[in-house]
Design a protein around this motif. Structure first.
Motif, PDB file in Angstrom:
ATOM      1  N   HIS A  37      24.530   0.445  23.740  1.00  0.00           N
ATOM      2  CA  HIS A  37      24.962   0.385  22.349  1.00  0.00           C
ATOM      3  C   HIS A  37      24.822   1.748  21.679  1.00  0.00           C
ATOM      4  O   HIS A  37      25.739   2.272  21.063  1.00  0.00           O
ATOM      5  CB  HIS A  37      24.113  -0.657  21.624  1.00  0.00           C
ATOM      6  N   SER A  38      23.627   2.332  21.854  1.00  0.00           N
ATOM      7  CA  SER A  38      23.353   3.625  21.226  1.00  0.00           C
ATOM      8  C   SER A  38      24.292   4.690  21.768  1.00  0.00           C
ATOM      9  O   SER A  38      24.824   5.507  21.034  1.00  0.00           O
ATOM     10  CB  SER A  38      21.906   4.013  21.492  1.00  0.00           C
TER      11      SER A  38
ATOM     12  N   TYR B  52      19.790   9.076  16.221  1.00  0.00           N
ATOM     13  CA  TYR B  52      20.392   9.815  17.335  1.00  0.00           C
ATOM     14  C   TYR B  52      21.553  10.685  16.907  1.00  0.00           C
ATOM     15  O   TYR B  52      21.611  11.849  17.202  1.00  0.00           O
ATOM     16  CB  TYR B  52      20.777   8.908  18.504  1.00  0.00           C
ATOM     17  N   HIS B  53      22.524  10.126  16.257  1.00  0.00           N
ATOM     18  CA  HIS B  53      23.515  10.984  15.624  1.00  0.00           C
ATOM     19  C   HIS B  53      23.878  10.246  14.360  1.00  0.00           C
ATOM     20  O   HIS B  53      23.788   9.015  14.321  1.00  0.00           O
ATOM     21  CB  HIS B  53      24.762  11.133  16.479  1.00  0.00           C
ATOM     22  N   LYS B  68      22.690   7.018   2.098  1.00  0.00           N
ATOM     23  CA  LYS B  68      21.901   8.052   2.755  1.00  0.00           C
ATOM     24  C   LYS B  68      22.200   7.992   4.245  1.00  0.00           C
ATOM     25  O   LYS B  68      22.349   6.913   4.811  1.00  0.00           O
ATOM     26  CB  LYS B  68      20.413   7.784   2.518  1.00  0.00           C
ATOM     27  N   ALA B  69      22.248   9.165   4.860  1.00  0.00           N
ATOM     28  CA  ALA B  69      22.435   9.201   6.299  1.00  0.00           C
ATOM     29  C   ALA B  69      21.249   8.500   6.956  1.00  0.00           C
ATOM     30  O   ALA B  69      20.138   8.529   6.452  1.00  0.00           O
ATOM     31  CB  ALA B  69      22.525  10.640   6.762  1.00  0.00           C
ATOM     32  N   LYS B  70      21.512   7.868   8.092  1.00  0.00           N
ATOM     33  CA  LYS B  70      20.447   7.140   8.803  1.00  0.00           C
ATOM     34  C   LYS B  70      19.265   8.057   9.098  1.00  0.00           C
ATOM     35  O   LYS B  70      18.110   7.677   8.964  1.00  0.00           O
ATOM     36  CB  LYS B  70      20.993   6.587  10.134  1.00  0.00           C
ATOM     37  N   THR B  71      19.584   9.285   9.504  1.00  0.00           N
ATOM     38  CA  THR B  71      18.530  10.240   9.827  1.00  0.00           C
ATOM     39  C   THR B  71      17.603  10.461   8.641  1.00  0.00           C
ATOM     40  O   THR B  71      16.385  10.497   8.787  1.00  0.00           O
ATOM     41  CB  THR B  71      19.159  11.580  10.226  1.00  0.00           C
ATOM     42  N   ALA B  72      18.177  10.587   7.453  1.00  0.00           N
ATOM     43  CA  ALA B  72      17.365  10.809   6.258  1.00  0.00           C
ATOM     44  C   ALA B  72      16.479   9.596   6.003  1.00  0.00           C
ATOM     45  O   ALA B  72      15.312   9.731   5.625  1.00  0.00           O
ATOM     46  CB  ALA B  72      18.266  11.090   5.068  1.00  0.00           C
ATOM     47  N   HIS B 214      22.157  17.771  26.054  1.00  0.00           N
ATOM     48  CA  HIS B 214      23.602  17.539  26.079  1.00  0.00           C
ATOM     49  C   HIS B 214      24.296  18.193  24.877  1.00  0.00           C
ATOM     50  O   HIS B 214      25.440  17.891  24.577  1.00  0.00           O
ATOM     51  CB  HIS B 214      23.912  16.051  26.175  1.00  0.00           C
ATOM     52  N   PHE B 215      23.581  19.075  24.190  1.00  0.00           N
ATOM     53  CA  PHE B 215      24.187  19.975  23.204  1.00  0.00           C
ATOM     54  C   PHE B 215      24.916  19.247  22.072  1.00  0.00           C
ATOM     55  O   PHE B 215      25.926  19.718  21.578  1.00  0.00           O
ATOM     56  CB  PHE B 215      25.130  20.981  23.891  1.00  0.00           C
ATOM     57  N   CYS B 216      24.395  18.091  21.679  1.00  0.00           N
ATOM     58  CA  CYS B 216      24.997  17.428  20.513  1.00  0.00           C
ATOM     59  C   CYS B 216      24.508  18.100  19.233  1.00  0.00           C
ATOM     60  O   CYS B 216      25.114  17.936  18.175  1.00  0.00           O
ATOM     61  CB  CYS B 216      24.693  15.931  20.501  1.00  0.00           C
ATOM     62  N   ALA B 217      23.390  18.833  19.332  1.00  0.00           N
ATOM     63  CA  ALA B 217      22.828  19.583  18.200  1.00  0.00           C
ATOM     64  C   ALA B 217      22.389  18.692  17.051  1.00  0.00           C
ATOM     65  O   ALA B 217      22.168  19.174  15.955  1.00  0.00           O
ATOM     66  CB  ALA B 217      23.795  20.660  17.701  1.00  0.00           C
ATOM     67  N   ALA B 218      22.262  17.414  17.300  1.00  0.00           N
ATOM     68  CA  ALA B 218      21.775  16.508  16.256  1.00  0.00           C
ATOM     69  C   ALA B 218      20.295  16.214  16.504  1.00  0.00           C
ATOM     70  O   ALA B 218      19.839  15.086  16.369  1.00  0.00           O
ATOM     71  CB  ALA B 218      22.608  15.227  16.239  1.00  0.00           C
TER      72      ALA B 218
END
Lengths: 204, 558
Positions: A37-38, B52-53, B68-72, B214-218
């Motif tokens: 899912h993720s 994660y992203h 708000k973004a999930k990360t925040a 994997h260079f997603c940079a998140a």
């Protein structure tokens, strides 16, 4: 270019990544499912967009005529060019309709009255509504109302600022704006990070 | 759940699960000890407690407006500066921003992963310039432990023979330069300064069973491959899995005192279970405090007894003193040479790919009107929410669209960490008038800037201007003042090690002079702070202290 080759297919990423994660972190029962899912979230940005792109969204605030004006004006602000599609293709008018639909009453009024003022101005200048005017005429009108962008005074000038900001917000948060115009490629799985490939940056 | 009884005693209790607590637990548990780890926050679920992203704006309802973004949201849930349940105080007009994490892994769940070793001078600064304090240990003594910590984490970078940054034999391949990195490096060369490939705890190849980046940079959103080193998923969770009988994690446990027995030895730890509000005690043969510097010192100050009326192991009166952090300041500019060629490959490993170490070693000492040095972390990040019109261009149409594209990705930021000297004016103490949610007195933090800090700040600002000018930058924005104290999130000292029990809290093995079975393995133990990001030094010293603790236990001394 080589950037294309750096995309990892979803299947491949699941395979390579899944092995590592499961081998090192068999923490939770539903790992495989949650992981899938993720991973799906992480990999498939904009997967829904293709389906959504088929039909225009129903208008929430503007009338069909007003919407036509928004479509034309947003495209004049961010037009299609050799590099990428413009605001019309990015459906910026739908974004603006959404923004207006959740805006405060004074802002909604500003939108409605601004559009009416623009059309009146267009009729005075070209004897037709903005959306019916030629591209050259539309640009002429916009040039007129954008003269005092830093300190707008008239209703029309204030409207230009509102419209321009909304168009920028809508365009550069769209899939076309981020990925086709600006070519942003982060926030996804890449096999390698190639870094700078421009000799002019690397000399000296 | 485990309940404490007379016969169920641990070998060691570790308070804290971040860089220090994590390494200490790894060493002790792998050596066969029975260990309990207390953590004031929760164990985050690997799949449900990280973003994660964050989705791109076009994937969000209403383009994310009003959301708000999930990360925040996760960041707010598991970390804070201000929190009514856990306040702290400062003198009026002396603000201090104290970033605290409340999750397993501590602040390694949020860190920047810079791996910059202290050098020989950093351990003996007083011998070098007559200011501050020398550590009771040398670089040569710590070097093998830097090796161990770096080998364990996996650190990317290159060997450079730079006087400020000791090399490491065990580096993973460096990460490729972004366009801006080449321009900054070239600008630095003109100024007789070196910019090097950054060393960060980021896996640039598969390593010890973990997948490479994997260079997603998140990275801020959490890393599902754990290529980004963190204590929770690279130490604590694997220990729970491998040693279920000898390693016990007690989450949501806010320690409120380290207890001593009649012999003056640490006997256990009293904590508040944050989920129930009830108090409980765990007991052990030794206690390791690793709560993250200031929280460590607060706990020790709170641990009073007839033997230690001013806090456990505080016969020197130095608990809370010798407080250092880093002088932070930042600048930005746009580099026209980057026009129309931003890094289309993405944002790499997130944050800096290069570092400008302290350049003062190559200069005459009298060039500077301050002591010690700083380093600069340049970053050029595009981000998934693009700059729409960063330079505020007027107009519309094709030309306007082209201007936005011209400047996209041309913004470069410089961010410095500078060394700050300890002084009698910089300290922490208990504020007995203010209590937290559980009625426990909170910390009062005193951290005024001093003249050395102000002079160094001027030079940082000047250096920013020189670099950006040499890189032909435009719209250069220089800092008017340093960041608010605390911004570096690099608190160090307040329970420091030394040669003399009268003037320090710990000996050179992070062991309390007054209480031989009490250790402090976080940056509270630091004698001086250098300008280097402290985590790898915390880990190296925790590793070394844990080996010492094990050998002392084996000898029957603990």
């Amino acid at each position: 270019m080589s950037e294309k080759n750096n995309d990892v297919s979803r299947r491949e990423a699941l395979k390579t990544l899944g092995v590592g994660v499961v081998a090192t972190l068999p923490v939770l029962g539903a790992v495989a499912q949650a992981q899938d899912h993720s991973m799906n979230d992480h990999m498939n940005h904009g997967a829904q967009k293709t389906a959504a792109a088929q039909k225009p969204a129903a208008l929430k605030f503007f009338t069909a005529a007003e919407n036509q004006t928004l479509i034309e004006m947003s495209e004049r602000i961010i037009p299609a060019d050799d590099h990428s599609p413009g605001a019309k293709a990015a459906r910026v008018s739908e974004y603006i309709d959404m923004v207006a639909s959740i805006a405060s009453e004074p802002t909604r009024k500003e939108w409605r009255e601004g559009l009416a003022a623009i059309n009146k101005m267009s009729r005075d200048m070209f004897t037709k509504d903005f959306a019916e005017a030629t591209e050259a005429q539309q640009i002429k009108l916009l040039t007129e109302i954008s003269k005092n962008e830093k300190a707008p005074k008239t209703v029309e000038e204030k409207f230009f600022k509102l419209m321009k900001n909304a168009t920028l917000d809508g365009y550069y948060t769209s899939e076309i704006g981020i990925h086709q115009e600006l070519k942003y490629r982060g926030n996804t799985y890449l096999k390698e990070f190639t870094g700078c490939t421009h000799p002019e940056h690397q000399q000296g | 759940m485990f309940t404490q009884s007379g016969k169920n005693i641990y070998d060691v209790i570790i308070i804290g699960s971040g860089a220090a607590g994590g390494v200490t637990a790894k060493l002790l548990v792998e050596a066969g000890l029975k260990v309990a780890m207390l953590e004031a926050g929760a164990l985050r679920d690997q799949w449900n407690d990280f973003a994660y992203h964050d989705p791109f704006p076009y994937e969000m309802e209403n383009r994310g407006i009003g959301q708000k973004a999930k990360t925040a949201l996760f960041r707010e849930k598991y970390s804070f500066i201000k929190n009514p349940d856990e306040p702290y105080t400062t003198p009026k007009d002396l603000p201090y921003e104290w970033f605290r994490a409340r999750n397993v892994g501590g602040r390694t769940m949020f860190w920047g992963r810079f791996i910059n070793r202290f050098n020989a001078v950093d351990f003996k600064p007083r011998s070098y310039d007559g200011m501050g304090k020398d550590w009771p240990i040398t670089y040569a003594e710590v070097q093998p432990y830097y090796d161990k910590a770096e080998l364990f984490m996996g650190v990317c970078g290159t060997q450079e023979n730079h006087p400020d940054l000791p090399d490491s034999k065990y580096l993973l391949p460096p990460v490729a330069f972004k366009c801006a990195d080449y321009l900054i490096k070239r600008a630095c060369a003109k100024l007789n300064m070196r910019a090097l490939p950054v060393r960060r705890a980021m896996l640039t190849k598969d390593y010890h069973g973990y997948k490479k980046c994997h260079f997603c940079a998140a990275c801020d959103n959490g890393c599902e491959t754990h290529s980004f080193f963190n204590s929770a998923f690279r130490i604590v969770v694997p220990l729970m899995k491998t040693y279920p009988r000898t390693f016990t994690l007690i989450p949501n446990a806010m320690a409120r005192s380290v207890n001593v027995n009649a012999k003056g030895l640490a006997s256990g730890v009293t904590y508040v279970d944050k989920t129930t509000g009830k108090t409980a005690e765990v007991r052990a043969r030794a206690v390791v405090v690793a709560c993250g510097t200031l929280e460590t010192t607060r706990l020790m100050l709170l641990s009073t007894s007839p033997l230690f009326p001013n806090g456990i192991a505080n016969s020197s009166g130095m608990l809370g003193q010798n407080f250092m952090e880093h002088l932070d300041a930042r600048a930005q500019a746009f580099l026209p040479d980057l026009s129309f060629s931003p890094n289309y490959a993405g944002d790499g490993i997130g944050g800096s790919h290069i570092i400008i170490p302290w350049f003062g070693y190559d200069r005459p000492k009298n060039e500077f009107d301050f002591v010690r040095g700083f380093h600069i972390e340049p970053s050029a990040r595009l981000g998934q929410n693009p700059d729409k019109n960063p330079k505020g261009f007027a107009g519309f149409g094709k030309d306007f669209k082209t201007e936005v594209r011209r400047w996209y990705g041309t913004r470069v930021r410089l961010s410095a960490h500078g060394e700050m000297l300890a002084s009698p004016n910089k300290f922490v103490e208990l504020d007995k008038e203010t209590v937290d949610k559980w009625g426990v007195p909170v910390l009062k933090i005193h951290h005024p800037l001093d003249d050395n800090d102000r002079r160094m700040f001027k030079r940082i600002r000047q250096t920013y201007e020189e670099i950006f000018t040499a890189a032909k930058g435009v719209d250069i924005t220089l800092p008017k003042s340093p960041d608010t104290p605390g911004a570096s999130i690099h608190e160090m000292g307040t329970a420091h090690m030394g040669d003399d029990r009268k003037t320090s809290v710990l000996n050179k093995f992070n062991q309390a002079w007054d209480v031989k079975n009490l250790f402090v393995t976080d940056a509270a133990a630091f004698t001086s702070g250098s300008h280097k990001n402290p985590t790898v030094t915390i880990m190296a010293l925790a590793w070394r202290a844990s080996e010492y603790l094990l050998s002392e236990m084996k000898r029957g001394n603990l």
